[in-house]
Scaffold this motif. Structure first.
Motif, mmCIF file in Angstrom:
data_model
loop_
_atom_site.group_PDB
_atom_site.id
_atom_site.type_symbol
_atom_site.label_atom_id
_atom_site.label_comp_id
_atom_site.label_asym_id
_atom_site.label_seq_id
_atom_site.Cartn_x
_atom_site.Cartn_y
_atom_site.Cartn_z
ATOM 1 N N LEU A 270 0.825 -1.216 0.000
ATOM 2 C CA LEU A 270 0.000 0.000 0.000
ATOM 3 C C LEU A 270 0.858 1.266 0.000
ATOM 4 O O LEU A 270 0.529 2.250 -0.663
ATOM 5 C CB LEU A 270 -0.957 -0.010 1.196
ATOM 6 N N ILE A 271 1.964 1.240 0.726
ATOM 7 C CA ILE A 271 2.876 2.394 0.729
ATOM 8 C C ILE A 271 3.474 2.584 -0.662
ATOM 9 O O ILE A 271 3.549 3.711 -1.167
ATOM 10 C CB ILE A 271 3.974 2.226 1.803
ATOM 11 N N ALA A 272 3.884 1.493 -1.299
ATOM 12 C CA ALA A 272 4.433 1.589 -2.657
ATOM 13 C C ALA A 272 3.391 2.154 -3.621
ATOM 14 O O ALA A 272 3.701 3.002 -4.470
ATOM 15 C CB ALA A 272 4.927 0.228 -3.126
ATOM 16 N N LEU A 273 2.161 1.693 -3.499
ATOM 17 C CA LEU A 273 1.091 2.216 -4.352
ATOM 18 C C LEU A 273 0.826 3.689 -4.057
ATOM 19 O O LEU A 273 0.552 4.471 -4.981
ATOM 20 C CB LEU A 273 -0.191 1.398 -4.171
ATOM 21 N N ALA A 274 0.908 4.080 -2.791
ATOM 22 C CA ALA A 274 0.680 5.472 -2.419
ATOM 23 C C ALA A 274 1.781 6.377 -2.957
ATOM 24 O O ALA A 274 1.546 7.539 -3.287
ATOM 25 C CB ALA A 274 0.590 5.614 -0.898
ATOM 26 N N VAL A 275 2.993 5.858 -3.090
ATOM 27 C CA VAL A 275 4.122 6.659 -3.574
ATOM 28 C C VAL A 275 4.187 6.672 -5.099
ATOM 29 O O VAL A 275 4.393 7.720 -5.717
ATOM 30 C CB VAL A 275 5.449 6.136 -2.975
ATOM 31 N N PHE A 276 3.987 5.518 -5.722
ATOM 32 C CA PHE A 276 4.229 5.387 -7.158
ATOM 33 C C PHE A 276 2.969 5.267 -8.014
ATOM 34 O O PHE A 276 3.079 5.277 -9.239
ATOM 35 C CB PHE A 276 5.124 4.157 -7.423
ATOM 36 N N GLY A 277 1.805 5.151 -7.432
ATOM 37 C CA GLY A 277 0.592 4.942 -8.204
ATOM 38 C C GLY A 277 0.024 6.218 -8.787
ATOM 39 O O GLY A 277 0.484 7.332 -8.502
ATOM 40 N N SER A 278 -0.989 6.045 -9.625
ATOM 41 C CA SER A 278 -1.700 7.202 -10.177
ATOM 42 C C SER A 278 -2.472 7.877 -9.049
ATOM 43 O O SER A 278 -2.552 7.351 -7.934
ATOM 44 C CB SER A 278 -2.647 6.748 -11.288
ATOM 45 N N LEU A 279 -3.067 9.005 -9.347
ATOM 46 C CA LEU A 279 -3.769 9.777 -8.321
ATOM 47 C C LEU A 279 -4.875 8.963 -7.650
ATOM 48 O O LEU A 279 -5.004 8.962 -6.430
ATOM 49 C CB LEU A 279 -4.354 11.058 -8.936
ATOM 50 N N GLY B 234 -7.507 3.549 7.000
ATOM 51 C CA GLY B 234 -8.615 2.723 7.490
ATOM 52 C C GLY B 234 -8.119 1.523 8.276
ATOM 53 O O GLY B 234 -8.670 1.187 9.334
ATOM 54 N N GLY B 235 -7.082 0.861 7.771
ATOM 55 C CA GLY B 235 -6.522 -0.286 8.477
ATOM 56 C C GLY B 235 -5.988 0.098 9.848
ATOM 57 O O GLY B 235 -6.188 -0.619 10.833
ATOM 58 N N LEU B 236 -5.313 1.242 9.906
ATOM 59 C CA LEU B 236 -4.779 1.709 11.186
ATOM 60 C C LEU B 236 -5.899 2.041 12.167
ATOM 61 O O LEU B 236 -5.852 1.642 13.343
ATOM 62 C CB LEU B 236 -3.885 2.936 10.961
ATOM 63 N N ILE B 237 -6.923 2.733 11.695
ATOM 64 C CA ILE B 237 -8.045 3.110 12.563
ATOM 65 C C ILE B 237 -8.777 1.867 13.072
ATOM 66 O O ILE B 237 -9.066 1.750 14.266
ATOM 67 C CB ILE B 237 -9.011 4.062 11.825
ATOM 68 N N VAL B 238 -9.059 0.934 12.172
ATOM 69 C CA VAL B 238 -9.766 -0.288 12.568
ATOM 70 C C VAL B 238 -8.921 -1.092 13.567
ATOM 71 O O VAL B 238 -9.443 -1.610 14.552
ATOM 72 C CB VAL B 238 -10.122 -1.138 11.332
ATOM 73 N N THR B 239 -7.625 -1.165 13.326
ATOM 74 C CA THR B 239 -6.750 -1.909 14.227
ATOM 75 C C THR B 239 -6.741 -1.279 15.618
ATOM 76 O O THR B 239 -6.896 -1.977 16.628
ATOM 77 C CB THR B 239 -5.318 -1.962 13.662
ATOM 78 N N VAL B 240 -6.563 0.016 15.690
ATOM 79 C CA VAL B 240 -6.506 0.702 16.988
ATOM 80 C C VAL B 240 -7.851 0.619 17.704
ATOM 81 O O VAL B 240 -7.908 0.263 18.890
ATOM 82 C CB VAL B 240 -6.049 2.165 16.813
#
Length: 162
Positions: free
Chosen positions: A37-46, A58-64
């Motif tokens: 997901l980080i790679a997609l956030a850095v190198f992906g289209s808008l 979302g994953g972070l919020i749900v986990t916490v």
């Protein structure tokens, strides 16, 4: 050797946290997913960037929320409704397994029928099924129960803790 104990509400909540502790395999999978997901956030289209950032957030919020707020609330609710857990338990270490006795049940778990076990500083969880466990508080040592022998036998017959 036998020991008697009771599981308090706080014990129950703490053992649910131990039950939910991530294994190395789960940590690896979540870390790999986060890296993708980080790679997609850095190198992906808008659009891909927006989706990846949303997925991470979302994953972070749900986990916490799930781990630190919802799970303890649900564990407390389950404890209050689970009347049998309020009773006194007896654990007995046998040559071929572990025996658990309560006012409503008496059962022996033999070593080769156990799936896994895990522990922390305060509890040992013994699993006869992947999502069902028996709780042994390590405080039973004060009642003369040999917790280290139980751990040695679990390691010998079931394998290391997960």
């Amino acid at each position: 050797m036998q020991a008697k104990y009771r599981i308090s509400e706080e014990d129950y909540v703490n053992t649910m946290k131990l039950f939910a502790k991530l294994t190395r395999q789960q940590i690896f999978i979540y870390a790999a997913l986060a890296l993708v997901l980080i790679a997609l956030a850095v190198f992906g289209s808008l659009v891909v960037k927006a989706g990846a950032i949303g997925g991470l957030a979302g994953g972070l919020i749900v986990t916490v929320l799930g781990r630190y707020i919802i799970a303890p609330i649900m564990a407390r609710r389950h404890y209050r409704k689970y009347k049998a857990i309020h009773e006194e338990f007896t654990v007995e270490l046998l040559q071929d397994g572990v025996r658990f006795i309560s006012p409503n049940a008496d059962g022996k778990l033999i070593w080769n029928h156990l799936v896994k076990w895990r522990q922390n500083d305060n509890y040992i969880l013994i699993y006869p099924m992947p999502r069902l466990y028996h709780i042994v508080p390590k405080s039973v040592v004060s009642d003369g129960f040999d917790v280290s022998l139980l751990i040695n036998r679990l390691t010998q017959h079931v394998g290391g803790p997960v």
